[in-house]
Design a protein around this motif. Structure first.
Motif, PDB file in Angstrom:
ATOM      1  N   SER A  66       0.649  -0.993  -0.323  1.00  0.00           N
ATOM      2  CA  SER A  66       0.031   0.097   0.275  1.00  0.00           C
ATOM      3  C   SER A  66       1.075   1.425  -0.207  1.00  0.00           C
ATOM      4  N   ARG A  72       5.268   9.893   4.905  1.00  0.00           N
ATOM      5  CA  ARG A  72       6.881   9.684   3.513  1.00  0.00           C
ATOM      6  C   ARG A  72       6.627   9.488   2.337  1.00  0.00           C
ATOM      7  N   GLU A  82       2.954  -4.003   3.661  1.00  0.00           N
ATOM      8  CA  GLU A  82       2.604  -4.461   5.637  1.00  0.00           C
ATOM      9  C   GLU A  82       2.115  -5.411   6.118  1.00  0.00           C
ATOM     10  N   GLY A  85      -0.896  -5.273   9.990  1.00  0.00           N
ATOM     11  CA  GLY A  85      -1.061  -3.676   9.651  1.00  0.00           C
ATOM     12  C   GLY A  85      -0.412  -3.031  10.149  1.00  0.00           C
ATOM     13  N   ASP A  86       1.555  -3.677  10.459  1.00  0.00           N
ATOM     14  CA  ASP A  86       2.271  -3.296  11.010  1.00  0.00           C
ATOM     15  C   ASP A  86       3.935  -2.932   9.870  1.00  0.00           C
ATOM     16  N   THR A  87       4.153  -1.639   9.874  1.00  0.00           N
ATOM     17  CA  THR A  87       5.515  -1.515   7.992  1.00  0.00           C
ATOM     18  C   THR A  87       6.573  -2.745   8.481  1.00  0.00           C
ATOM     19  N   MET A  92       9.450   0.997  -0.421  1.00  0.00           N
ATOM     20  CA  MET A  92      10.252   1.294  -1.287  1.00  0.00           C
ATOM     21  C   MET A  92       9.664   2.286  -3.151  1.00  0.00           C
ATOM     22  N   LEU A 100       9.353  -5.914  -3.571  1.00  0.00           N
ATOM     23  CA  LEU A 100       8.804  -5.688  -2.005  1.00  0.00           C
ATOM     24  C   LEU A 100       8.219  -7.265  -0.889  1.00  0.00           C
TER      25      LEU A 100
ATOM     26  N   ARG B  26       0.421  -8.982  15.923  1.00  0.00           N
ATOM     27  CA  ARG B  26       0.520  -6.755  15.814  1.00  0.00           C
ATOM     28  C   ARG B  26       0.831  -6.825  17.366  1.00  0.00           C
ATOM     29  N   ARG B 295      -4.204  -2.303  16.765  1.00  0.00           N
ATOM     30  CA  ARG B 295      -3.612  -1.242  16.093  1.00  0.00           C
ATOM     31  C   ARG B 295      -3.523  -1.364  15.077  1.00  0.00           C
ATOM     32  N   HIS B 296      -4.841  -2.650  14.906  1.00  0.00           N
ATOM     33  CA  HIS B 296      -4.718  -3.179  13.592  1.00  0.00           C
ATOM     34  C   HIS B 296      -5.164  -2.307  12.750  1.00  0.00           C
ATOM     35  N   ARG B 297      -5.367  -1.815  11.042  1.00  0.00           N
ATOM     36  CA  ARG B 297      -5.750  -1.296  10.250  1.00  0.00           C
ATOM     37  C   ARG B 297      -7.884  -1.405  10.374  1.00  0.00           C
ATOM     38  N   PRO B 342      11.509   1.939  11.188  1.00  0.00           N
ATOM     39  CA  PRO B 342      11.458   0.222  11.068  1.00  0.00           C
ATOM     40  C   PRO B 342      12.592  -0.366   9.982  1.00  0.00           C
ATOM     41  N   ILE B 346      16.176  -6.223   3.910  1.00  0.00           N
ATOM     42  CA  ILE B 346      14.991  -7.296   4.465  1.00  0.00           C
ATOM     43  C   ILE B 346      16.324  -8.351   4.560  1.00  0.00           C
TER      44      ILE B 346
END
Lengths: 304, 346
Positions: A66, A72, A82, A85-87, A92, A100, B26, B295-297, B342, B346
């Motif tokens: 997303s 950003r 995500e 829901g976490d990043t 990129m 990604l 999460r 905290r989930h969307r 973050p 990776i």
């Protein structure tokens, strides 16, 4: 079952937006969401033969590609990975979104699927015999597995061997990640191969993905029995060398390449010992992909 | 169980379970959820069972690692001949409390007397734990105003120790007699080396951690810790709730424990008697409730970002006197205020 390529563009976009899209990667069900056209186009091309559903339902991983948070978004259009829901990673540029997705998925598998022993290794199958191709990054593992897959071997994974408690290899056939010069090598050797968009200047150089055969995807629910462990190494101009590796040595090298060996504790040790006791281990050094393939087919026939 | 909104397991369809697991992941609480609700035994569909199993394997690994790490710490510090107090997760694991079940953490928090702090730090360095690189400002913030030396990470195992000499910030606006809590600590059964806070003080410490820290990502876990500790101690002694409130008054955490338990009662149904703790949560506590909620969307409450910001400001206000607060904010603002950092590759 419905495949991704048989969905209409409208169905796909709607489903990726409203949270009802599921992609089936063998035993894994992924909830995938996205509203980024560049990602959706590459996804459609590379996962065309994979089974999907558009009606919601249970899933293992909750993944979204997303647009990142507002602060950003300046300078260029970016995409975030995500997870629940976490990043976990930095965004990129949108042109790299499909890469990604693959990296993020590898991370998720290695971080959460602890009912399996997870080893950094390609997994292929020839004549019903499972082969682990375990090697450090840069030794040509992905190129070799892409070549084998294009030559009719069954591909289970180009990156991650998942060994379950029954000592079976769990298939995860999905696009093979090719880097830098290996992209052109595979393109020249296999002009019909479907290769996705190039992602240039990533932290791994230029990356592109090879679509795997419909046959490999079709066998994604059939585990393989490991028969051979091979440590391949590509060395420029080197003559072919094929040598046996002792079971203890093989176990130590696999521990080095395992993501969750320490998390599994005693069970990890037990599973690894059982693996090296029921297989033979070899190392091969090669410069020619044809010679490497011949050598592997001989190994499977004589020692698998 | 109130966690499931009073419904049984069968009230959830597989997709709802998947969403719950995603939220729990999460919040770092999937293993906790699995362990407390015994999700490996309730006949979930196979896909969900595998996720439960994987999360329990991971949690077991964390606990094994913590126990092993405690042996290394003991080896490093034994020669000093001073008592070493275990806090939070490491204490729960060492004491095998229900609050240890499914708790994913790896940092070990220990306290030594202030006069032994330098020696303890030196002994840990000899044992292989090193302080990471900090900029001079952070270095000074830790040394002068914080209640711990900078986190020490083991050079080979990568494990982290937080070495403290007090329980709460010495510059905190609320007068807390944390010295009393440390002085009245008790030895861990069967160990001549490890010490632990009294039962009441363990709950008080968990509550102050919740109310003074802006780690909302971990807030739900902290509330759950408080709930599990409270239930466990109350089940062993009927007078525990009264003793807890009495102790809280003694050390200056009366308000903190009331608010923390109101939250725990509202979210997890913690059995705090109504006569000891009447009424609903205050405004600030309601903000905490909003910040620590999912905290989930798909399920986070509206205005969570605002609650986060208000609480960070409140926490800073509570922690630091005015002149320090201004300097600290100015320094952090010059670095750019970001909520999370973050990973790059990776």
């Amino acid at each position: 079952m419905l495949t991704l390529s048989s969905c209409t563009s409208e169905q796909l976009h709607r489903s990726l937006r409203d949270g009802s899209f599921r992609l089936y990667l063998g035993q894994l069900a992924l909830k995938v969401s996205s509203d980024i056209p560049e990602f959706i186009a590459a996804f459609r091309q590379l996962y065309g033969d994979h089974p999907v559903t558009l009606g919601g339902g249970e899933y293992d991983f909750d993944i979204a590609i997303s647009a990142p948070a507002l602060w950003r978004r300046w300078l260029r259009r970016n995409a975030s990975f995500e997870f629940s829901g976490d990043t976990p990673f930095l965004p990129m540029e949108v042109g790299h979104a499909h890469a990604l997705f693959e990296w993020g998925l590898n991370w998720a598998i290695a971080s959460f699927l602890h009912h399996c022993l997870i080893i950094h290794s390609a997994v292929v199958e020839w004549q019903g015999k499972g082969v682990l191709l375990s090697a450090v990054s840069g030794s040509g593992k992905s190129t070799l597995s892409a070549e084998l897959s294009e030559q009719g071997w069954r591909l289970l994974s180009d990156e991650l061997a998942l060994l379950d408690s029954d000592l079976k290899l769990i298939p995860l056939a999905r696009p093979v990640s090719l880097k830098n010069s290996s992209i052109d090598i595979i393109r020249q050797r296999h002009p019909m191969a479907v290769i996705g968009p190039l992602a240039r200047d990533t932290h791994k150089g230029t990356v592109a993905h090879l679509k795997v055969s419909a046959d490999a995807v079709g066998h994604n629910l059939v585990p393989a029995v490991p028969k051979l462990i091979v440590f391949p190494k590509w060395v420029e101009n080197a003559p072919l060398r094929v040598e046996p590796v002792g079971a203890g040595q093989a176990a130590l090298r696999l521990i080095d390449q395992a993501f969750n060996y320490s998390i599994l504790g005693a069970e990890g040790f037990r599973r690894l010992v059982a693996l090296v006791r029921t297989t033979e281990a070899w190392q091969i050094e090669y410069s020619s992909l044809d010679e490497a393939r011949d050598a592997l087919e001989t190994l499977v026939a004589e020692h698998g | 169980m109130s966690l499931l909104g009073g419904r049984g397991h069968d009230a959830f369809d597989p997709e709802a379970w998947s969403l719950l697991f995603s939220e729990a992941r999460r919040a770092g609480l999937l293993a906790r959820l699995a362990a407390i609700l015994r999700l490996d035994e309730v006949g979930l569909p196979e896909r969900l069972q595998k996720q439960v199993k994987a999360s329990l394997i991971e949690a077991a690994a964390f606990q094994r690692d913590v126990l092993r790490e405690l042996e290394h710490v003991q080896q490093a510090l034994q020669g000093l001949g001073v008592p070493v107090l275990l806090l939070k997760g490491a204490a729960y694991v060492r004491l095998n409390l229900p609050a240890a079940r499914g708790r994913i953490f790896s940092d070990i928090d220990i306290v030594v007397a202030k006069e032994s702090l330098a020696q303890a730090e030196a002994s840990l360095m000899l044992g292989g734990w090193l302080t990471g690189k900090l900029d001079p400002y952070d270095q000074r913030y830790y040394r002068e105003w914080s209640h711990e030396v900078p986190p020490m990470t083991h050079r080979r195992r990568g494990t982290t120790i937080d070495l403290h000499h007090a329980l709460v910030m010495p510059t905190c606006r609320i007068r807390v007699d944390s010295g009393k809590m440390i002085r009245e600590a008790v030895p861990v059964d069967g160990s001549a080396f490890w010490w632990r806070l009294q039962d009441e003080d363990m709950v008080l410490h968990a509550a102050s951690h919740l109310m003074f820290n802006s780690e909302f990502e971990r807030g739900l876990r902290d509330i759950w810790d408080i709930d599990l500790l409270f239930r466990d101690f109350a089940s062993r002694s009927a007078s525990f709730p009264e003793r807890l409130f009495e102790r809280a008054r003694e050390v200056g955490l009366g308000e903190v424990i009331r608010e923390a338990l109101r939250l725990a009662r509202a979210l997890l149904g913690t059995p705090v008697p109504e006569n000891l703790l009447p009424g609903d949560a205050k405004m600030a506590t309601r903000l905490v409730a909003r910040a620590v909620y999912s905290r989930h969307r798909q399920t986070r409450p509206a205005g969570q970002w605002l609650a986060d910001m208000l609480l960070v400001s409140r926490e800073m206000y509570l922690r630091l006197p005015n002149h320090l607060l201004l300097t600290h904010l100015a320094h952090k603002a010059s670095l750019g205020f970001t909520g999370t950092t973050p990973h790059k590759a990776i």
